[in-house]
Design an enzyme around this catalytic site. Structure first.
Site, mmCIF file in Angstrom:
data_model
loop_
_atom_site.group_PDB
_atom_site.id
_atom_site.type_symbol
_atom_site.label_atom_id
_atom_site.label_comp_id
_atom_site.label_asym_id
_atom_site.label_seq_id
_atom_site.Cartn_x
_atom_site.Cartn_y
_atom_site.Cartn_z
ATOM 1 N N VAL B 20 9.525 0.766 3.500
ATOM 2 C CA VAL B 20 10.389 1.086 4.634
ATOM 3 C C VAL B 20 9.800 0.584 5.959
ATOM 4 C CG1 VAL B 20 9.499 3.450 4.868
ATOM 5 C CG2 VAL B 20 11.785 2.917 5.711
ATOM 6 N N CYS B 123 -7.546 -8.217 1.981
ATOM 7 C CA CYS B 123 -6.187 -8.754 1.898
ATOM 8 C C CYS B 123 -5.684 -9.093 3.300
ATOM 9 C CB CYS B 123 -5.270 -7.759 1.201
ATOM 10 S SG CYS B 123 -3.587 -8.350 1.007
ATOM 11 N N GLY B 147 4.345 -4.625 9.194
ATOM 12 C CA GLY B 147 4.770 -3.231 9.364
ATOM 13 C C GLY B 147 3.608 -2.287 9.591
ATOM 14 N N CYS B 220 -2.908 -1.441 -4.395
ATOM 15 C CA CYS B 220 -1.658 -1.910 -4.995
ATOM 16 C C CYS B 220 -1.818 -2.456 -6.404
ATOM 17 C CB CYS B 220 -0.971 -2.922 -4.086
ATOM 18 S SG CYS B 220 -1.783 -4.527 -4.004
#
Lengths: 390, 375
Positions: B20, B123, B147, B220
């Site tokens: 989001v 990353c 984001g 992740c």
């Protein structure tokens, strides 16, 4: 959610083509013939006619003797799978094929052939030979000659490579296979609409076609399977396609493929395409440094230009060109989003870097000189920008 | 699809994860009148890894949307769907090789050396703010947006600096300490001035498809089976460092273990030894495989040494600065002194489990000054 459509300049005709106006105009009519072709009642009458005429038309236009030699499938990959797996399944444990357990193909086939070769080897214990192809796109006929033997059951060679456009000497290779009583399948998916092709001239035993590569709808392909060539169905079920491909037919897509197979542009692909492709290549070499045209001078599909643009990341190049409004690709459409450099280019001996800086431009019937000029302008601009930052 | 860009407005490449935050970042930029190009970094070949959602014959499938996020092609699809909704072009940019080299391999090496790594920083350092930054330039863009919950603020001297986000709970500046000062002018953090509830509300009001999607947590590429399983799957057994489990400070051997990668500073569970007082891992030593256990007080230390530092602004060794030694750490006042290639940190009060492989990130009030890796 609906976004207005605009037309980018489309130079990716080896991936797919835009359905022709004739096809688009007929869709509502075909949709009106919605019955199940296998039914007995009158609603099946028109769908039955579509299927009957499609068989006749495809047979005629691919050069088959009988409509029974055409088996409609969902597309090129299925046709290729039916040809190879269906063939090996049919000869398994048959007395007259005893000792025939070898398969020959090239190292640069479409993944649907390469992966089947792996399957044949791993699952059915078939011996597989991959004929090498060099950087110039030339197939090693000496290698081919040496692996052909009485043990060869089937040879499958693509008519032309989808990525580089190279055309292989199919006629000669068919003769060589037949001398050893081996059957010959040709993946002819990249022929119709680009070059003249018919199964009689080349004397192939099987050939695969895909409708959407020649301006028909997606969802229909065909396998030409000569006379008594052994073939088991891949999909078991009803008696469609004389039991060789069960499942209710995709009549709309099949009708569109049948319609396009009759097109005069399939019978005689437009000469302008080649002229524009050649013009493009001359200009690219003139305007951009360090560009290599893969297999230039060798026999290639007249619509396809495959470039290695040194010191460029191909993925970024595609994005840049898309942002500018041009649709092109680096290689096979199926492998986009796949990080690995094209296996076809690696198999041909290109380095990983070279493979990752490749660009495939494939023209269509309606490509104009203006489009090519605009594309060249954009290409020069983004190559310059990317190289400055490389 | 008509997304002809104007060529006159500033163009921005926005890194979209399918979550989001980055979806709203893209939406806000579009609203602000930028020419927006969306992209997702593909860092992992999902076809090689089986789906996390397990199912047995006859089992009723849990709603896939409720499953955790990040690192699945579902997220790429989500990002693409948001891009479609916003009417912006969207591309998947492949970074698998770099992710393997700079994130995965480094992650495994760190564990083999007895460290506890933070792959998210690598990353950011090597993929988002290097590889993707370069792509942004190659695509003729003016900015790269993410984001992240972080703010860019122009200081009185006219220099742009990074500050913690308005939502202090969500602040992600800890992961940004390796940012190169020279690229900051070309970065945008559109959601850094928002709080999470504000952001969710905006997403709902705009009917952005992922408005209710769960936040990603954890690393992740580590699935449900955990990091130990990941290491076992990716490192050959003969590279493990087995050794003794020793009691601090006596040096008494309490047992043996099969590899130091199974231990992290402050760990209390699964130690494989029994004791009447709670014991914690207080140190691991990759050179001999020793794992030291001690009582809680031995976990505290007032000093640490950091290396491979990166600084966004200057400071003096007299300044009392705020230092976070792990993401969830509230931060503690400390002074930094240059020593050798790195810096010595001296905290005003002892800090719990300062762990090698984690980052010490330095702030002046809410301004991110930079940081380094704890040795």
């Amino acid at each position: 959610m609906f976004l207005p459509m605009s037309d980018p300049i489309y130079l990716d005709h080896n991936a797919t083509t835009r359905p022709s106006a004739d096809v688009v105009d007929s869709i509502v009519e075909w949709a009106g013939h919605w019955g199940n072709p296998s039914s007995i009642h009158r609603v099946s009458r028109e769908p039955k006619r579509i299927m009957r005429e499609a068989h006749i038309s495809m047979a005629k236009n691919v050069g088959a003797i009988s409509p029974l030699e055409i088996i409609f499938t969902s597309g090129g990959s299925e046709a290729n799978n039916l040809a190879i797996k269906g063939f090996f399944s049919a000869i398994k444990n048959k007395a007259q094929f005893l000792g025939k357990n070898e398969f020959i193909t090239t190292a640069v086939e479409h993944p649907c052939i390469i992966k089947q070769a792996q399957f044949l080897k791993d699952t059915w214990g078939i011996k597989v030979h991959f004929i090498p192809v060099n950087k110039a796109g030339e197939i090693d006929l000496e290698f081919y000659k040496n692996c052909l033997s009485e043990k060869t059951a089937l040879v499958s060679i693509m008519f032309a490579n989808n990525e580089t456009g190279h055309i292989f000497p199919i006629k000669k290779m068919v003769e060589m296979a037949h001398e050893h009583k081996a059957y010959f399948h040709c993946d002819a998916v990249q022929t119709f609409g680009k070059v003249k092709f018919n199964v009689k001239d080349y004397n192939v035993d099987m050939a695969s076609f895909s409708g959407h590569k020649f301006y028909a709808l997606k969802g229909a392909g065909a396998l030409y399977c000569k006379g008594q060539t052994p073939l088991d169905p891949l999909i078991n079920g009803g008696g469609q396609e004389r039991g060789r491909r069960a499942g209710t037919e995709n009549t709309m897509a099949i009708a569109s493929m049948s319609l396009m197979s009759q097109s005069s542009l399939v019978a005689e692909p437009p000469q302008l395409v080649k002229e524009l492709r050649d013009y493009f290549e001359v200009e690219v070499e003139k305007q951009i440094s360090n560009v290599e045209i893969t297999g230039k001078g060798n026999l290639r599909l007249p619509n396809t230009s495959h470039l290695i643009i040194k010191n460029i990341d191909g993925e970024t190049l595609l994005i840049n060109l898309d942002v500018e409004g041009f649709a092109v690709s680096t290689g096979a459409a199926c492998s986009s989003g796949n990080p690995e450099p094209s296996p076809v280019l690696l198999a041909m001996g290109f380095s990983k870097e070279e493979a990752q800086s490749s660009l495939r431009v494939s023209l269509g019937w309606k490509t104009t000189k203006e489009e090519i000029d605009n594309f060249l302008k954009a290409l020069v601009k983004v190559v310059k920008r990317q190289r400055e930052l490389f | 699809m008509d997304y002809k860009l104007s060529n006159s407005k500033p163009r921005v490449l926005v890194a979209m994860s399918g979550g989001v935050d980055s979806s709203v970042a893209a939406a806000v930029l579009k609203e602000q009148g930028y020419d927006v190009i969306g992209c997702t970094m593909q860092v992992w070949d999902y076809t090689k890894n089986t789906c996390d959602i397990t199912s047995k014959p006859g089992e009723v499938q849990a709603n896939a949307k409720s499953a955790g996020t990040c690192c699945s092609s579902v997220d790429v699809d989500d990002a693409r769907a948001v891009a479609d909704q916003l009417g912006i072009p969207f591309y998947v940019i492949n970074c698998e090789d770099k992710f393997q080299a700079y994130v995965i391999d480094q992650f495994l090496d760190d564990y083999m050396e007895g460290k506890t790594p933070i792959p998210c920083v690598n990353c950011n350092t090597f993929l988002k703010f290097d590889h993707l930054y370069k792509k942004m330039k190659e695509l003729g863009c003016d900015y790269l947006a993410t984001g992240h919950y972080a703010q860019k603020i122009k200081t009185e001297e006219g220099k742009t600096q990074i500050y913690t986000s308005s939502d202090t709970w969500k602040d992600q500046t800890y992961f940004l300490f390796t940012l190169k000062p020279e690229i900051i002018d070309h970065l945008l953090f559109p959601v850094g001035t928002w709080t999470k509830p504000e952001l969710r509300k905006y997403a709902e009001d705009k009917e952005i498809g992922v408005a209710q999607k769960k936040d990603s947590t954890g690393i992740c590429f580590i699935g449900k089976s955990g990091y130990k399983k990941f290491i076992e799957d990716h490192v050959a057994d003969d590279l493990y460092t087995p050794g003794d489990i020793k009691k601090f400070p006596s040096g008494k051997v309490l047992g043996q273990h099969s590899g130091i990668h199974n231990f992290t500073y402050g760990q209390r569970k699964q130690l494989g030894v029994s004791s009447n007082v709670p014991l914690y891992v207080i140190k691991t030593d990759a050179s001999n495989g020793d794992v030291w256990l001690g009582e809680e007080e031995s976990l505290y230390s007032s000093e640490a040494y950091i290396e491979n530092t990166n600084w966004l602004d200057s400071f003096s060794d007299e300044d009392v600065l705020d230092v976070k030694v792990r993401f969830q750490h509230k931060g503690a006042p400390a002074k930094l002194k240059k020593e050798g290639q790195g810096y010595k940190l001296v905290f005003e009060s002892p800090q719990r489990a300062i762990t090698p492989g984690q980052a010490a990130v330095v702030y002046r009030n809410s301004q991110l000054l930079g940081g380094g890796w704890i040795r």
